[in-house]
Enzyme design. Sequence first.
Site, PDB file in Angstrom:
ATOM      1  N   SER A 139      28.701   5.960  -6.756  1.00 14.78           N
ATOM      2  CA  SER A 139      27.893   6.536  -5.687  1.00 14.78           C
ATOM      3  C   SER A 139      27.702   8.015  -5.973  1.00 14.78           C
ATOM      4  O   SER A 139      28.680   8.746  -6.158  1.00 14.78           O
ATOM      5  CB  SER A 139      28.617   6.331  -4.349  1.00 14.78           C
ATOM      6  OG  SER A 139      27.930   6.999  -3.311  1.00 14.78           O
TER       7      SER A 139
ATOM      8  N   LYS B 195      24.316   4.134  -7.316  1.00 12.28           N
ATOM      9  CA  LYS B 195      23.902   4.317  -5.915  1.00 12.28           C
ATOM     10  C   LYS B 195      23.616   5.790  -5.700  1.00 12.28           C
ATOM     11  O   LYS B 195      24.390   6.643  -6.113  1.00 12.28           O
ATOM     12  CB  LYS B 195      25.020   3.822  -4.996  1.00 12.28           C
ATOM     13  CG  LYS B 195      24.969   4.315  -3.570  1.00 12.28           C
ATOM     14  CD  LYS B 195      25.944   3.523  -2.715  1.00 12.28           C
ATOM     15  CE  LYS B 195      26.642   4.399  -1.698  1.00 12.28           C
ATOM     16  NZ  LYS B 195      27.638   3.627  -0.915  1.00 12.28           N
TER      17      LYS B 195
ATOM     18  N   LYS C  34      22.479   8.737  -2.840  1.00 13.92           N
ATOM     19  CA  LYS C  34      22.336   9.067  -1.421  1.00 13.92           C
ATOM     20  C   LYS C  34      20.929   9.581  -1.161  1.00 13.92           C
ATOM     21  O   LYS C  34      20.395  10.358  -1.959  1.00 13.92           O
ATOM     22  CB  LYS C  34      23.353  10.155  -1.040  1.00 13.92           C
ATOM     23  CG  LYS C  34      24.798   9.702  -1.166  1.00 13.92           C
ATOM     24  CD  LYS C  34      25.154   8.709  -0.077  1.00 13.92           C
ATOM     25  CE  LYS C  34      26.649   8.415  -0.077  1.00 13.92           C
ATOM     26  NZ  LYS C  34      27.004   7.437   0.959  1.00 13.92           N
TER      27      LYS C  34
ATOM     28  N   ASP D 233      21.487   4.819  -0.494  1.00 13.95           N
ATOM     29  CA  ASP D 233      22.294   4.796   0.736  1.00 13.95           C
ATOM     30  C   ASP D 233      21.854   5.944   1.639  1.00 13.95           C
ATOM     31  O   ASP D 233      21.971   7.115   1.269  1.00 13.95           O
ATOM     32  CB  ASP D 233      23.786   4.938   0.384  1.00 13.95           C
ATOM     33  CG  ASP D 233      24.699   4.818   1.610  1.00 13.95           C
ATOM     34  OD1 ASP D 233      24.192   4.603   2.725  1.00 13.95           O
ATOM     35  OD2 ASP D 233      25.929   4.944   1.431  1.00 13.95           O
TER      36      ASP D 233
ATOM     37  N   GLU E  28      21.048   0.811   1.700  1.00 13.60           N
ATOM     38  CA  GLU E  28      22.247   0.740   2.533  1.00 13.60           C
ATOM     39  C   GLU E  28      22.069   1.566   3.803  1.00 13.60           C
ATOM     40  O   GLU E  28      21.667   2.726   3.736  1.00 13.60           O
ATOM     41  CB  GLU E  28      23.431   1.275   1.691  1.00 13.60           C
ATOM     42  CG  GLU E  28      24.791   1.143   2.351  1.00 13.60           C
ATOM     43  CD  GLU E  28      25.923   1.644   1.431  1.00 13.60           C
ATOM     44  OE1 GLU E  28      25.709   1.776   0.207  1.00 13.60           O
ATOM     45  OE2 GLU E  28      27.008   1.916   1.961  1.00 13.60           O
TER      46      GLU E  28
ATOM     47  N   ASP F  68      26.569  -0.926   6.250  1.00 16.42           N
ATOM     48  CA  ASP F  68      27.868  -0.280   6.018  1.00 16.42           C
ATOM     49  C   ASP F  68      28.410   0.107   7.398  1.00 16.42           C
ATOM     50  O   ASP F  68      29.145  -0.670   8.034  1.00 16.42           O
ATOM     51  CB  ASP F  68      27.651   0.935   5.087  1.00 16.42           C
ATOM     52  CG  ASP F  68      28.874   1.839   4.914  1.00 16.42           C
ATOM     53  OD1 ASP F  68      29.891   1.628   5.599  1.00 16.42           O
ATOM     54  OD2 ASP F  68      28.822   2.793   4.105  1.00 16.42           O
TER      55      ASP F  68
ATOM     56  N   LYS G 210      34.371  -2.150   3.786  1.00  9.92           N
ATOM     57  CA  LYS G 210      35.346  -1.076   3.589  1.00  9.92           C
ATOM     58  C   LYS G 210      36.572  -1.462   4.395  1.00  9.92           C
ATOM     59  O   LYS G 210      36.468  -1.731   5.601  1.00  9.92           O
ATOM     60  CB  LYS G 210      34.801   0.270   4.086  1.00  9.92           C
ATOM     61  CG  LYS G 210      33.702   0.840   3.210  1.00  9.92           C
ATOM     62  CD  LYS G 210      33.204   2.188   3.714  1.00  9.92           C
ATOM     63  CE  LYS G 210      32.096   2.708   2.810  1.00  9.92           C
ATOM     64  NZ  LYS G 210      31.413   3.878   3.410  1.00  9.92           N
TER      65      LYS G 210
ATOM     66  N   GLY H 142      33.355   2.618  -0.787  1.00  9.73           N
ATOM     67  CA  GLY H 142      34.380   3.627  -1.051  1.00  9.73           C
ATOM     68  C   GLY H 142      34.349   4.717  -0.003  1.00  9.73           C
ATOM     69  O   GLY H 142      33.327   4.922   0.660  1.00  9.73           O
TER      70      GLY H 142
HETATM   71  O1  OSB Z   1      28.444   5.603   2.905  1.00 10.44           O
HETATM   72  O2  OSB Z   1      29.490   4.690   1.331  1.00 10.44           O
HETATM   73  C1  OSB Z   1      29.307   5.672   2.042  1.00 10.44           C
HETATM   74  C2  OSB Z   1      31.403   8.638   0.846  1.00 10.44           C
HETATM   75  C3  OSB Z   1      31.785   9.185   2.054  1.00 10.44           C
HETATM   76  C4  OSB Z   1      31.368   8.582   3.231  1.00 10.44           C
HETATM   77  C5  OSB Z   1      30.545   7.470   3.191  1.00 10.44           C
HETATM   78  C6  OSB Z   1      30.162   6.911   1.985  1.00 10.44           C
HETATM   79  C7  OSB Z   1      30.579   7.532   0.789  1.00 10.44           C
HETATM   80  C8  OSB Z   1      30.173   7.075  -0.532  1.00 10.44           C
HETATM   81  C9  OSB Z   1      31.105   7.397  -1.678  1.00 10.44           C
HETATM   82  O3  OSB Z   1      29.127   6.538  -0.767  1.00 10.44           O
HETATM   83  C10 OSB Z   1      31.853   6.210  -2.163  1.00 10.44           C
HETATM   84  C11 OSB Z   1      32.979   6.616  -3.098  1.00 10.44           C
HETATM   85  O4  OSB Z   1      32.696   7.022  -4.219  1.00 10.44           O
HETATM   86  O5  OSB Z   1      34.154   6.520  -2.687  1.00 10.44           O
HETATM   87 MG    MG Z   2      27.416   3.807   2.817  1.00 10.57          MG
END
Ligand code: OSB
Ligand code: MG
Length: 370
Positions: free
Chosen positions: A136, A162, A164, A189, A214, A239, A263, A291
């Site tokens: 991510s 992924k 953001k 995401d 996402e 999510d 999660k 994550g």
């Molecule tokens: O939305 O998945 C998410 C990190 C912090 C809060 C929300 C998210 C995330 C990530 C990072 O996408 C996932 C990771 O590398 O742990």
């Molecule tokens: Mg997410």
Amino acid sequence: MKLVEVTLRHLQMEMKSPFSTSFGTFQTKDFILLEARDEQGTVGYGESVAFSSPWYNEETFKTNWHMLEDFLIPMLLGKELQHPDEVSDLFSAIRKNNMAKSTIEGAVWDIYAQQTNQSLTQALGGTKDQIDVGISIGIQDSVEELIEVVRGYVEEGYKRIKVKIKPGWDVDVMRRLREAFPDVAIMADANSAYRLEDVELLKQLDAFDLTMVEQPLASDDIIDHATLQKQLSTPICLDESIHSLEDARKAVELGSTKIINIKIGRVGGLTEAKRIHDYCMEKGIPVWCGGMLEAGIGRAHNVALTTLPNFILPGDTAGSSRYWEKDIITPEVTVDHGVIHVPQQAGIGYAIDLEAVEQYTVMKKTYNLE
Ligand code: OSB
Ligand code: MG
């Protein structure tokens, strides 16, 4: 199993580089590491994935500390347990606070696995000896920088990228990324940054052959996501909206989601994560493990969960070194050509590095039976 002592530690770790999402930037990670000891002296660990600010959900590491100290630890200290599944039944008397619940539930699973001489993977019913991983990537200062960051991870072998997105960093970014990487599995995401009124913009994402988008809409929504999904060819993956098996069932029945990001912390622990996994498998809904920028204990739990058979899509559990100069486990979680080899030893399969833990500890408190 009967817990006789629990220690909470507030740990503070600096990330190697800041991680930006539509709701904010992470640089310093404050979190709780929980150590539980049972009457036979077996020690298990759990990690809270709540952040220091209530941006992703309403919990913080301080609300988790309060819930653990005043409710959850007293409920478990001295309680005879046959199986970790009993923890989620006991905790159902307390509403929400899933990340707090998951912190101690994870330690109970760890103790249970050790005492039954199984890996956590085996204890959960996992079937894989290696898992595929994606990565991510946070919002960058420019598209050029993003492309360079993505290139590095594609070269390392990560199986899915992924990215953001947020208003102003979305359609053009995804277009240029797809042009630069025509054959890579890419997804976006939004972390709840859009509203149903943005449907015309979101429909433009359909042109980029994304594996999924996402959580485009509100963090507590399942209705508008169903309306949106009818107008998008890109699958929606929820999510933030999924906190339980019940939420998953409602979202799947409504057609709000075609894929679910599980999660462990968000759903209240490994038992509920497994229930959601089983339900989705029955319904033909693929899942993957999300994550929360975890340190080693949370990461080890994610690795074990991902070995369940319906974790079909690569997750966000990247290697420790992507986040930390030095993680709190040995060995650290490592990624080899886009896969993590799952440890086979009893328990989580990674040892706690107590020296590193001490170094990151801001404060600690121990709770004993009586
Ligand atoms: O939305 O998945 C998410 C990190 C912090 C809060 C929300 C998210 C995330 C990530 C990072 O996408 C996932 C990771 O590398 O742990
Ligand atoms: Mg997410």
